[in-house]
Design an enzyme around this catalytic site. Structure first.
Site, PDB file in Angstrom:
ATOM      1  N   CYS A 102       0.819  -1.062  -0.113  1.00 42.62           N
ATOM      2  CA  CYS A 102      -0.054   0.006   0.024  1.00 42.62           C
ATOM      3  C   CYS A 102       0.981   1.159  -0.063  1.00 42.62           C
ATOM      4  O   CYS A 102       0.545   2.165  -0.568  1.00 42.62           O
ATOM      5  CB  CYS A 102      -1.024   0.054   1.354  1.00 42.62           C
ATOM      6  SG  CYS A 102      -1.976   1.248   1.404  1.00 42.62           S
ATOM      7  N   CYS A 199      -4.015  -2.720   5.806  1.00 40.96           N
ATOM      8  CA  CYS A 199      -3.892  -1.328   5.565  1.00 40.96           C
ATOM      9  C   CYS A 199      -5.296  -0.895   4.768  1.00 40.96           C
ATOM     10  O   CYS A 199      -5.650  -1.691   3.800  1.00 40.96           O
ATOM     11  CB  CYS A 199      -2.611  -1.375   4.652  1.00 40.96           C
ATOM     12  SG  CYS A 199      -2.516   0.433   3.996  1.00 40.96           S
TER      13      CYS A 199
END
Length: 368
Positions: A102, A199
């Protein structure tokens, strides 16, 4: 334009670290604006609807600080560049780290490009606990000052160019100082707990969530001696060194040692377990890593001495690194290490400086 009048876009997550980052940059004289990234399309009702609450908190902080908050939807980029790879790794029996992906694809690529091109920013900033410094004319990534919170492990894929365009204000502080600043300012995020979980996907029940995308395939749990002692609900739910959630309480041979996952036989869908967290089958003398990212972007050849982390919050392990080819290295530890997990990242350090890292392709087991 003077350095202090430059424009910074802060990635506002609705948490305390990004909130205080925005204020610190204001104090340093930057022109500060916020950006809230929506990276996941909620489709499962109110229970998991954390994004709306996070956005409200981010907006409240920006209102308090008197800065503009922009919003952007990166859900398509997240799905294509993070989540699909995350699922593919789990399907292959490995344990990926989505936070690293991410950061690589969203926070320091999509966000960086959007801030520069659409918002005319000179820099972006995040609430990560890392620092940066110029070494030999290149921006380098350093560990955060707070060793308990250092997040350089998650940012090893960044290039020196990306680091040069990024500011990390809380990296120079310890977490209690950050919370104190937020409390003194009366920010709504002051006492908000740190986020955990995947995330951008939040705190939802991981097993239930993963099961929606990958059908679970139950299989045998077998000991290192070949005895079948239970059934697992899917290899993807288990990682090396795991003790909880095996559903095979009890002992064998009168010993009281709990069972630990020591290996996965992906081909035959078998989970292999042994008793004791220092069982020889759990130990590795080294690893092979691939998909390498060096912060200075110089190709690595030859050998070097440094330290490595094979998971977050691990104590640094002294090691020798040897280049096998352009994108693969062999790492030999000074002492055997437990639970080295394919799919996770090996991240290398020289003192305070994060050199880069790669994905663990295989572990080198302790010779039997």
């Amino acid at each position: 334009m003077s350095e202090t009048a430059k424009k910074v876009i802060v990635g506002m997550s609705g948490g305390v670290d990004s909130s205080v980052s925005a204020w610190l940059l204001q104090q340093q004289g930057y022109q500060v604006e916020g950006l809230f990234m929506k990276n996941w399309e909620e489709d499962d009702g109110e229970e998991y609807c954390t994004a709306a609450a996070d956005l409200a908190d981010a907006q409240a902080v920006c209102d308090k600080l008197g800065i503009e908050l922009h919003t952007v939807n990166f859900a398509a980029e997240y799905w294509d560049n993070v989540f699909e790879l995350f699922l593919a790794e789990y399907k292959a029996g490995r344990t990926p780290n989505p936070d690293i992906l991410c950061n690589k694809e969203i926070k320091f690529k999509a966000f960086l490009e959007f801030a520069a091109e659409d918002l005319c920013a000179d820099y972006i900033a995040t609430g990560h606990y890392v620092r940066r410094a110029x070494v030999d004319g290149k921006s380098r990534l350093l560990r955060g000052l707070d060793s308990n919170k250092d997040q350089s492990y998650f940012l090893y894929t960044l290039s020196h160019e990306q680091i040069a365009q990024s500011l990390f204000p809380v990296g120079e502080l310890e977490k209690p100082q950050v919370r104190k600043i937020a409390e003194d300012l009366g920010l709504v995020t002051a006492k908000k707990k740190d986020s955990t979980g995947i995330c951008f996907i939040g705190e939802r029940k991981f097993r239930k969530f993963l099961g929606r995308y990958l059908p679970a395939q139950p299989g045998k749990i077998i000991t290192v001696d070949g005895d079948e002692i239970g059934e697992h609900q899917g290899l993807m739910y288990h990682t090396l060194g795991q003790r909880k959630g095996l559903g095979i309480g009890g002992t064998k041979d009168g010993t009281e040692e709990p069972w630990y996952v020591v290996d996965k036989d992906v081909e035959n869908n078998i989970l292999i377990v042994a008793q004791g967290h220092e069982h020889p089958r759990l130990m590795s003398v080294g690893l092979i890593a691939q998909q390498l990212h060096w912060v200075d972007r110089e190709p690595f050849t030859g050998t070097m001495r440094c330290t490595v982390k094979t998971r977050y919050r691990q104590t640094d392990i002294p090691c020798t690194v040897k280049a096998l080819d352009a994108d693969r290295i062999e790492v030999i530890f000074d002492e055997p290490v437990a639970a080295v997990t394919p799919g996770q990242s090996a991240v290398f350090y020289n003192g305070e400086v994060c050199l880069g890292g790669g994905i663990i392709e295989q572990r080198l087991p302790l010779p039997v």
